[in-house]
Scaffold this motif. Sequence first.
Motif, PDB file in Angstrom:
ATOM      1  N   THR A  97      -3.979  -0.201  -5.828  1.00  0.00           N
ATOM      2  CA  THR A  97      -4.703   0.621  -5.921  1.00  0.00           C
ATOM      3  C   THR A  97      -4.797   1.908  -6.786  1.00  0.00           C
ATOM      4  O   THR A  97      -5.510   2.590  -7.331  1.00  0.00           O
ATOM      5  CB  THR A  97      -5.510   1.208  -4.621  1.00  0.00           C
ATOM      6  OG1 THR A  97      -4.317   1.922  -3.869  1.00  0.00           O
ATOM      7  CG2 THR A  97      -6.150   0.027  -3.617  1.00  0.00           C
ATOM      8  N   ARG A  98      -3.387   1.854  -7.352  1.00  0.00           N
ATOM      9  CA  ARG A  98      -3.143   2.901  -8.360  1.00  0.00           C
ATOM     10  C   ARG A  98      -2.690   2.161  -9.531  1.00  0.00           C
ATOM     11  O   ARG A  98      -2.142   0.917  -9.654  1.00  0.00           O
ATOM     12  CB  ARG A  98      -1.716   3.579  -7.805  1.00  0.00           C
ATOM     13  CG  ARG A  98      -1.877   4.565  -6.774  1.00  0.00           C
ATOM     14  CD  ARG A  98      -0.742   5.137  -6.173  1.00  0.00           C
ATOM     15  NE  ARG A  98       0.197   4.144  -5.699  1.00  0.00           N
ATOM     16  CZ  ARG A  98       1.506   4.005  -6.049  1.00  0.00           C
ATOM     17  NH1 ARG A  98       2.113   4.773  -6.818  1.00  0.00           N
ATOM     18  NH2 ARG A  98       2.084   2.924  -5.534  1.00  0.00           N
ATOM     19  N   GLN A 126      -8.304   4.017  -7.879  1.00  0.00           N
ATOM     20  CA  GLN A 126      -8.467   5.195  -7.637  1.00  0.00           C
ATOM     21  C   GLN A 126      -7.439   6.338  -7.863  1.00  0.00           C
ATOM     22  O   GLN A 126      -7.889   7.539  -7.731  1.00  0.00           O
ATOM     23  CB  GLN A 126      -8.513   5.243  -6.047  1.00  0.00           C
ATOM     24  CG  GLN A 126      -9.653   4.407  -5.433  1.00  0.00           C
ATOM     25  CD  GLN A 126     -10.904   5.263  -5.573  1.00  0.00           C
ATOM     26  OE1 GLN A 126     -11.319   6.128  -5.258  1.00  0.00           O
ATOM     27  NE2 GLN A 126     -11.833   4.589  -6.336  1.00  0.00           N
ATOM     28  N   GLU A 127      -6.407   5.793  -8.424  1.00  0.00           N
ATOM     29  CA  GLU A 127      -5.235   7.029  -8.815  1.00  0.00           C
ATOM     30  C   GLU A 127      -4.853   6.364 -10.110  1.00  0.00           C
ATOM     31  O   GLU A 127      -4.555   5.082 -10.465  1.00  0.00           O
ATOM     32  CB  GLU A 127      -4.219   7.034  -7.742  1.00  0.00           C
ATOM     33  CG  GLU A 127      -2.993   7.843  -8.137  1.00  0.00           C
ATOM     34  CD  GLU A 127      -2.259   8.318  -6.969  1.00  0.00           C
ATOM     35  OE1 GLU A 127      -2.520   8.926  -6.128  1.00  0.00           O
ATOM     36  OE2 GLU A 127      -0.881   7.982  -7.136  1.00  0.00           O
ATOM     37  N   ALA A 167      -5.498   4.380   0.595  1.00  0.00           N
ATOM     38  CA  ALA A 167      -4.977   2.978   1.188  1.00  0.00           C
ATOM     39  C   ALA A 167      -4.684   2.122   0.367  1.00  0.00           C
ATOM     40  O   ALA A 167      -5.440   1.748  -0.801  1.00  0.00           O
ATOM     41  CB  ALA A 167      -6.181   2.588   2.235  1.00  0.00           C
ATOM     42  N   GLU A 168      -3.546   1.670   0.564  1.00  0.00           N
ATOM     43  CA  GLU A 168      -2.925   0.294  -0.016  1.00  0.00           C
ATOM     44  C   GLU A 168      -3.380  -1.003   0.442  1.00  0.00           C
ATOM     45  O   GLU A 168      -4.036  -0.848   1.647  1.00  0.00           O
ATOM     46  CB  GLU A 168      -1.512   0.447  -0.245  1.00  0.00           C
ATOM     47  CG  GLU A 168      -0.838   1.608  -1.052  1.00  0.00           C
ATOM     48  CD  GLU A 168      -1.131   1.612  -2.416  1.00  0.00           C
ATOM     49  OE1 GLU A 168      -1.284   0.182  -3.143  1.00  0.00           O
ATOM     50  OE2 GLU A 168      -1.057   2.490  -3.361  1.00  0.00           O
ATOM     51  N   ARG A 169      -2.983  -2.038  -0.097  1.00  0.00           N
ATOM     52  CA  ARG A 169      -3.248  -3.420   0.699  1.00  0.00           C
ATOM     53  C   ARG A 169      -2.281  -3.617   1.882  1.00  0.00           C
ATOM     54  O   ARG A 169      -2.615  -4.673   2.454  1.00  0.00           O
ATOM     55  CB  ARG A 169      -3.409  -4.504  -0.486  1.00  0.00           C
ATOM     56  CG  ARG A 169      -4.334  -4.243  -1.516  1.00  0.00           C
ATOM     57  CD  ARG A 169      -4.676  -5.284  -2.286  1.00  0.00           C
ATOM     58  NE  ARG A 169      -5.715  -5.274  -3.296  1.00  0.00           N
ATOM     59  CZ  ARG A 169      -6.120  -4.329  -3.987  1.00  0.00           C
ATOM     60  NH1 ARG A 169      -5.484  -3.304  -4.297  1.00  0.00           N
ATOM     61  NH2 ARG A 169      -7.336  -4.520  -4.747  1.00  0.00           N
ATOM     62  N   ASP A 170      -1.425  -3.008   2.140  1.00  0.00           N
ATOM     63  CA  ASP A 170      -0.358  -3.392   3.001  1.00  0.00           C
ATOM     64  C   ASP A 170      -0.502  -2.641   4.363  1.00  0.00           C
ATOM     65  O   ASP A 170       0.345  -2.673   5.327  1.00  0.00           O
ATOM     66  CB  ASP A 170       1.301  -3.201   2.425  1.00  0.00           C
ATOM     67  CG  ASP A 170       1.459  -1.893   1.794  1.00  0.00           C
ATOM     68  OD1 ASP A 170       0.499  -0.855   2.306  1.00  0.00           O
ATOM     69  OD2 ASP A 170       2.569  -1.602   1.750  1.00  0.00           O
ATOM     70  N   GLY A 171      -1.558  -1.818   4.823  1.00  0.00           N
ATOM     71  CA  GLY A 171      -1.736  -1.144   5.832  1.00  0.00           C
ATOM     72  C   GLY A 171      -1.292   0.378   5.738  1.00  0.00           C
ATOM     73  O   GLY A 171      -1.136   0.833   6.611  1.00  0.00           O
ATOM     74  N   THR A 172      -0.591   0.638   4.669  1.00  0.00           N
ATOM     75  CA  THR A 172      -0.137   2.015   4.353  1.00  0.00           C
ATOM     76  C   THR A 172      -0.881   2.717   3.401  1.00  0.00           C
ATOM     77  O   THR A 172      -1.732   2.073   2.663  1.00  0.00           O
ATOM     78  CB  THR A 172       1.418   2.127   4.218  1.00  0.00           C
ATOM     79  OG1 THR A 172       1.689   1.596   2.825  1.00  0.00           O
ATOM     80  CG2 THR A 172       2.194   1.091   5.073  1.00  0.00           C
ATOM     81  N   GLY A 173      -0.411   4.139   2.996  1.00  0.00           N
ATOM     82  CA  GLY A 173      -1.038   4.607   1.649  1.00  0.00           C
ATOM     83  C   GLY A 173      -0.526   5.816   1.474  1.00  0.00           C
ATOM     84  O   GLY A 173       0.677   6.160   2.086  1.00  0.00           O
ATOM     85  N   ALA A 195      -8.562  -1.208   1.731  1.00  0.00           N
ATOM     86  CA  ALA A 195      -7.825  -0.690   0.477  1.00  0.00           C
ATOM     87  C   ALA A 195      -8.491  -0.138  -0.584  1.00  0.00           C
ATOM     88  O   ALA A 195      -9.720  -0.544  -0.803  1.00  0.00           O
ATOM     89  CB  ALA A 195      -7.019  -2.211   0.024  1.00  0.00           C
ATOM     90  N   GLY A 196      -7.956   0.583  -1.270  1.00  0.00           N
ATOM     91  CA  GLY A 196      -8.739   1.629  -2.221  1.00  0.00           C
ATOM     92  C   GLY A 196      -9.546   2.578  -1.729  1.00  0.00           C
ATOM     93  O   GLY A 196     -10.093   3.397  -2.420  1.00  0.00           O
ATOM     94  N   SER A 197      -9.593   2.672  -0.510  1.00  0.00           N
ATOM     95  CA  SER A 197     -10.570   4.009   0.042  1.00  0.00           C
ATOM     96  C   SER A 197      -9.577   5.098   0.093  1.00  0.00           C
ATOM     97  O   SER A 197      -8.148   4.861   0.435  1.00  0.00           O
ATOM     98  CB  SER A 197     -10.992   3.436   1.432  1.00  0.00           C
ATOM     99  OG  SER A 197     -10.150   3.137   2.425  1.00  0.00           O
TER     100      SER A 197
END
Length: 391
Positions: free
Chosen positions: A112-113, A159-160, A352-358, A374-376
């Motif tokens: 998402t970055r 988003q980043e 938020a990333e796609r692996d459940g962390t951010g 993801a992406g939020s």
Amino acid sequence: MNAPQIISLGCRMNIAESERMRAMLAGEHNLVVVNSCAVTGEALRQTRQAIRRARRDHPTARLMVTGCAAEIDRDTIGAMEEVDGLIANAAKLDPRSWNVAGEAAPLAPARTRAFVAVQNGCDHACTFCVIPQGRGQSRSLPVTAVLREIETHLAVGAQEIVLTGVDLTSWGHDLPGTPGLGVLVEAILAAFPSFPRLRLSSVDGVEIDPALFDLLAHETRVMPHLHLSLQHGADLILKRMKRRHARADAVELVSRLKALRPGIAVGADIIAGFPTEDAAHHAQNLSIIDELGIVHAHVFPFSPRPGTPAARMPQLAREVIKARAADLRTRAADTRAAWLQSLVGETLPVLAERDGTGYAPNYARVALPDGTAAGSIVNVTVREVREGLLV
């Protein structure tokens, strides 16, 4: 294999270039590309290991190697039986090198970055470094080209934006009027007023211009995260590395920033066991972690690269280097653990990333509730620290 596999090693610059290659080569089938690193002897070993693993995993694929190892260690890499061909580092983003059609828009980002390479090459001559041999002289991407690339990433949901380069803070030195990096950051923020997050990769503290300092200190859309290309905490070792800063320069920079933006998180690259380093130098290396409050430490055991001045200096024993690297990592881990614990109870906006962390703005990694899209960007109140993650 229906899509090319890009294996990226080393720096964020390689990550940014790998994403561009992924888009450019999207129509190619049964292709593996190793985007290599050669910054240390260990990096070269890992490159060769990655090539062998890629061949085992994809025995019938066309396996091409590019990146710094393919440039600096061309004969060594080219002689590997697993390798079908080499692409020059300077030509890897040129479609003609791959016999494909022209410029391609970015694919939907794997992260998402989005990493945007705004500068390449280096004009400095640090005694331990071979990267100028692999990347050439410093070259800057003009403002208009940077804005165009960022626009394409935002269009597919990033988003980043993370600005990256071999020597990021030398951006603009080769452009008309020699603008500083602050000019570029100001232009990005002005062009995309609703864009939420801009992050800088590793910077050289002595090259931070007044405009960039002001943005780091006050602009909320510039993330409160400063990663310094520090390398050492002892002045004599910094001099032997041919770095352009002293310990006091780093201390003053961080002190000024923290006075204006107390929540800024500091990261740094630190080398353990540089030639001629004695116990007192090592103690200064350890103490700079405490003095700067380094919470994102990248510790590198010194590894000599043939052809560099540092490789000809009196070397430390490998067991000493390994022990000192372990000392640095332990000190950095303790500093980071205390910092993470200090964030418990805070509410942080997390991408938020796609692996459940951010990632929080300060680059702390956060475990997110199940189902977070993801992406939020979600506001999360930190309840505890668990296995190095904020929960």
